[in-house]
Design a protein around this motif. Structure first.
Motif, PDB file in Angstrom:
ATOM      1  N   ASP A  27       0.822  -1.208   0.000  1.00  0.00           N
ATOM      2  CA  ASP A  27       0.000   0.000   0.000  1.00  0.00           C
ATOM      3  C   ASP A  27       0.859   1.262   0.000  1.00  0.00           C
ATOM      4  N   ILE A  28       1.823   1.345   0.920  1.00  0.00           N
ATOM      5  CA  ILE A  28       2.623   2.572   1.007  1.00  0.00           C
ATOM      6  C   ILE A  28       3.554   2.685  -0.204  1.00  0.00           C
ATOM      7  N   SER A  29       4.032   1.561  -0.724  1.00  0.00           N
ATOM      8  CA  SER A  29       4.896   1.594  -1.908  1.00  0.00           C
ATOM      9  C   SER A  29       4.120   2.098  -3.121  1.00  0.00           C
ATOM     10  N   LEU A  48      12.972   1.672   3.595  1.00  0.00           N
ATOM     11  CA  LEU A  48      12.364   1.298   4.872  1.00  0.00           C
ATOM     12  C   LEU A  48      13.192   0.225   5.594  1.00  0.00           C
ATOM     13  N   LYS A  49      13.763  -0.681   4.818  1.00  0.00           N
ATOM     14  CA  LYS A  49      14.648  -1.686   5.415  1.00  0.00           C
ATOM     15  C   LYS A  49      15.878  -1.021   6.020  1.00  0.00           C
ATOM     16  N   PRO A  87      13.678   8.001  -1.312  1.00  0.00           N
ATOM     17  CA  PRO A  87      12.596   7.801  -0.346  1.00  0.00           C
ATOM     18  C   PRO A  87      13.027   8.039   1.103  1.00  0.00           C
ATOM     19  N   ALA A  88      12.234   8.849   1.813  1.00  0.00           N
ATOM     20  CA  ALA A  88      12.421   9.112   3.253  1.00  0.00           C
ATOM     21  C   ALA A  88      13.772   9.736   3.573  1.00  0.00           C
ATOM     22  N   VAL A  89      14.340  10.477   2.633  1.00  0.00           N
ATOM     23  CA  VAL A  89      15.675  11.039   2.834  1.00  0.00           C
ATOM     24  C   VAL A  89      15.713  12.062   3.975  1.00  0.00           C
ATOM     25  N   GLU A 113       6.361  13.517  -0.237  1.00  0.00           N
ATOM     26  CA  GLU A 113       5.303  13.907   0.688  1.00  0.00           C
ATOM     27  C   GLU A 113       4.563  12.707   1.277  1.00  0.00           C
ATOM     28  N   ILE A 114       4.258  11.743   0.458  1.00  0.00           N
ATOM     29  CA  ILE A 114       3.448  10.592   0.889  1.00  0.00           C
ATOM     30  C   ILE A 114       4.179   9.782   1.955  1.00  0.00           C
ATOM     31  N   LEU A 115       5.426   9.439   1.678  1.00  0.00           N
ATOM     32  CA  LEU A 115       6.184   8.573   2.585  1.00  0.00           C
ATOM     33  C   LEU A 115       6.484   9.266   3.906  1.00  0.00           C
ATOM     34  N   LEU A 116       6.876  10.548   3.857  1.00  0.00           N
ATOM     35  CA  LEU A 116       7.206  11.258   5.097  1.00  0.00           C
ATOM     36  C   LEU A 116       5.985  11.422   5.991  1.00  0.00           C
ATOM     37  N   LYS A 117       4.850  11.742   5.401  1.00  0.00           N
ATOM     38  CA  LYS A 117       3.639  11.900   6.201  1.00  0.00           C
ATOM     39  C   LYS A 117       3.195  10.569   6.794  1.00  0.00           C
ATOM     40  N   TRP A 118       3.398   9.492   6.055  1.00  0.00           N
ATOM     41  CA  TRP A 118       3.092   8.155   6.563  1.00  0.00           C
ATOM     42  C   TRP A 118       3.990   7.815   7.749  1.00  0.00           C
ATOM     43  N   ILE A 119       5.276   8.148   7.641  1.00  0.00           N
ATOM     44  CA  ILE A 119       6.227   7.900   8.724  1.00  0.00           C
ATOM     45  C   ILE A 119       5.842   8.691   9.975  1.00  0.00           C
ATOM     46  N   ILE A 120       5.499   9.958   9.785  1.00  0.00           N
ATOM     47  CA  ILE A 120       5.108  10.801  10.919  1.00  0.00           C
ATOM     48  C   ILE A 120       3.858  10.239  11.597  1.00  0.00           C
TER      49      ILE A 120
END
Length: 253
Positions: A27-29, A48-49, A87-89, A113-120
């Protein structure tokens, strides 16, 4: 929050990343790639790994042992101008601000934007007190300190606006490989990973190679054929054709 509580939150986040279900990862990918075609499923999974490995308890404790973390009574607001090349830099800058007990005020790159907001979101779910320490803003005015990452051109802009405050401003970076002439095929393949991971968009991706001879160049190119599938990515292929055309027009080898 006490330093130990902040550290524990990130260790738990690392554990959460390593235990993501296949459905969550898919989903996140998919959402990250839909927002930015460079962020393929493979690249997001690699990122992410890498974060999960970095947030291993022993590694985190070893890194933080060089610093004296304290309970912060009056947190400072630290503006973070995030990059979006891989990603997520921007995660590490966010983590540093939160671990030090201050408030991270973030200008998220539209590319990530998508990945960072998901991480937060995941971080706040694990440690709700982080919610007061994280803000996403479009303008980073009136901060106590700044962290900004960008190109050589944008760094001049950052210095103009942020230079009078405590700051870390990063410019263009590139990595170089120097070959001795004694490399094996396995060495070339390992070097290829440093060249092609994240499609070469990271500042630590090798983008210049010094070799002993033209014969060594042929050996290198032959070994790197294992990475030829990367050329099937449409943005990478278009970029390759564009740059190759410039060299041909300018009669450069």
């Amino acid at each position: 929050m006490k330093p130990a509580e902040r550290i524990s939150a990130f260790v738990n986040f690392g554990r959460t990343l390593s235990e993501l279900t296949l459905e969550e990862l898919e989903d996140i990918s998919w959402r990250a790639e839909n927002n930015n075609n460079w962020f393929t499923k493979e690249s997001v999974e690699q990122a992410l790994k890498g974060l999960a490995m970095m947030l291993d308890s022993d590694k985190l404790e070893a890194w933080l042992s060089s610093y004296e973390l304290k309970v912060v009574e009056k947190p400072l607001s630290v503006g973070i101008m995030m990059a979006g090349n891989i990603p997520a830099v921007g995660f590490h800058d966010l983590m540093c601000v939160l671990l030090s007990g201050h408030v991270a005020v973030i200008k998220v790159s539209s590319s990530d934007e998508i990945l960072l907001k998901w991480i937060i979101k995941k971080l706040v779910e694990l440690e709700p007190r982080f919610e007061k320490q994280i803000r996403i803003e479009e303008m980073l005015k009136g901060m106590d300190a700044y962290i900004a990452t960008g190109s050589d051109n944008s760094s001049r802009y950052f210095n103009y606006y942020f230079g009078k405050y405590p700051h870390v401003i990063r410019q263009n970076r590139t990595s170089v490989a120097v070959l001795s002439g004694n490399e094996t095929t396995e060495d070339y393949i390992s070097l290829g990973r440093d060249i092609f991971q994240y499609y070469g968009l990271g500042c630590r991706n090798v983008s210049k190679i010094y070799i002993k001879s033209r014969a060594q160049l042929q050996d290198l190119l032959g070994a790197l054929e294992v990475y030829s599938p990367i050329a099937s990515h449409h943005k990478y292929h278009n970029n390759y054709d564009y740059n190759k055309s410039i060299y041909l027009v300018n009669l450069e080898d």
